[in-house]
Scaffold this motif. Structure first.
Motif, PDB file in Angstrom:
ATOM      1  N   LYS A  52      34.995  55.686  74.314  1.00 31.86           N
ATOM      2  CA  LYS A  52      34.970  57.001  74.968  1.00 31.86           C
ATOM      3  C   LYS A  52      36.177  57.154  75.896  1.00 31.86           C
ATOM      4  CE  LYS A  52      29.926  56.970  75.079  1.00 31.86           C
ATOM      5  NZ  LYS A  52      28.765  56.861  75.966  1.00 31.86           N
ATOM      6  N   ALA A  53      36.471  56.121  76.666  1.00 35.45           N
ATOM      7  CA  ALA A  53      37.576  56.172  77.623  1.00 35.45           C
ATOM      8  C   ALA A  53      38.925  56.282  76.924  1.00 35.45           C
ATOM      9  CB  ALA A  53      37.543  54.930  78.517  1.00 35.45           C
ATOM     10  N   SER A  54      39.012  55.790  75.708  1.00 31.24           N
ATOM     11  CA  SER A  54      40.268  55.874  74.953  1.00 31.24           C
ATOM     12  C   SER A  54      40.707  57.316  74.755  1.00 31.24           C
ATOM     13  CB  SER A  54      40.124  55.191  73.599  1.00 31.24           C
ATOM     14  OG  SER A  54      40.030  53.799  73.763  1.00 31.24           O
ATOM     15  N   LYS A  55      39.749  58.210  74.584  1.00 27.65           N
ATOM     16  CA  LYS A  55      40.072  59.629  74.425  1.00 27.65           C
ATOM     17  C   LYS A  55      40.679  60.194  75.706  1.00 27.65           C
ATOM     18  CE  LYS A  55      36.464  60.179  71.008  1.00 27.65           C
ATOM     19  NZ  LYS A  55      35.135  60.685  70.715  1.00 27.65           N
ATOM     20  N   ILE A  56      40.235  59.684  76.832  1.00 27.28           N
ATOM     21  CA  ILE A  56      40.740  60.158  78.125  1.00 27.28           C
ATOM     22  C   ILE A  56      42.191  59.741  78.305  1.00 27.28           C
ATOM     23  CG2 ILE A  56      40.516  59.938  80.630  1.00 27.28           C
ATOM     24  CD1 ILE A  56      37.469  59.516  80.120  1.00 27.28           C
ATOM     25  N   ILE A  57      42.460  58.451  78.159  1.00 26.96           N
ATOM     26  CA  ILE A  57      43.817  57.955  78.420  1.00 26.96           C
ATOM     27  C   ILE A  57      44.820  58.495  77.407  1.00 26.96           C
ATOM     28  CG2 ILE A  57      43.672  55.776  77.145  1.00 26.96           C
ATOM     29  CD1 ILE A  57      45.165  54.490  79.545  1.00 26.96           C
ATOM     30  N   SER A  58      44.389  58.653  76.172  1.00 24.90           N
ATOM     31  CA  SER A  58      45.329  59.080  75.133  1.00 24.90           C
ATOM     32  C   SER A  58      45.753  60.540  75.275  1.00 24.90           C
ATOM     33  CB  SER A  58      44.752  58.821  73.748  1.00 24.90           C
ATOM     34  OG  SER A  58      43.587  59.580  73.539  1.00 24.90           O
ATOM     35  N   SER A  59      45.062  61.294  76.109  1.00 25.52           N
ATOM     36  CA  SER A  59      45.443  62.692  76.333  1.00 25.52           C
ATOM     37  C   SER A  59      46.341  62.869  77.551  1.00 25.52           C
ATOM     38  CB  SER A  59      44.184  63.549  76.488  1.00 25.52           C
ATOM     39  OG  SER A  59      43.498  63.208  77.677  1.00 25.52           O
ATOM     40  N   THR A  60      46.730  61.767  78.189  1.00 28.00           N
ATOM     41  CA  THR A  60      47.543  61.814  79.400  1.00 28.00           C
ATOM     42  C   THR A  60      49.015  62.005  79.069  1.00 28.00           C
ATOM     43  OG1 THR A  60      45.977  60.312  80.481  1.00 28.00           O
ATOM     44  CG2 THR A  60      48.153  60.516  81.484  1.00 28.00           C
TER      45      THR A  60
END
Length: 97
Positions: A24-32
């Motif tokens: 789930k967190a991967s989606k957050i960081i990859s949109s940075t």
């Protein structure tokens, strides 16, 4: 390009939940802004130990852009309670050889 490296020591018995939350967190960081890629590796020799590698276009993209964002608070909520001790994060530049 900057390579962020962190050893993540996950509390015993929480590895499955950590990996699920990391997806789930991967989606957050990859949109940075400034994010290039990331990898998570599970240690073969030590249970609960992981290596996180993140590639950024600049140091500031991580230390200011990501860590200063509202999205980082969501990242923290998903992941930070799994660690013991809290990870040390280091940044590296490639050496031309």
């Amino acid at each position: 390009m900057i390579l962020e490296a962190a050893i993540l020591n996950v509390k015993p018995g929480l590895e499955f939940d950590f990996e699920a939350n990391f997806k789930k967190a991967s989606k957050i960081i990859s949109s940075t802004n400034g994010y290039l890629s990331h990898e998570l590796h599970r240690c073969i020799e030590v249970e609960g130990k992981y290596l996180l590698l993140v590639r950024w276009d600049s140091l500031e993209s991580h230390t200011v852009g990501f860590r200063g964002s509202a999205e980082y608070q969501d990242w923290k909520k998903l992941l930070h309670d799994f660690y013991d001790p809290f990870p040390t994060v280091e940044h590296f530049q490639e050496v031309e050889i």
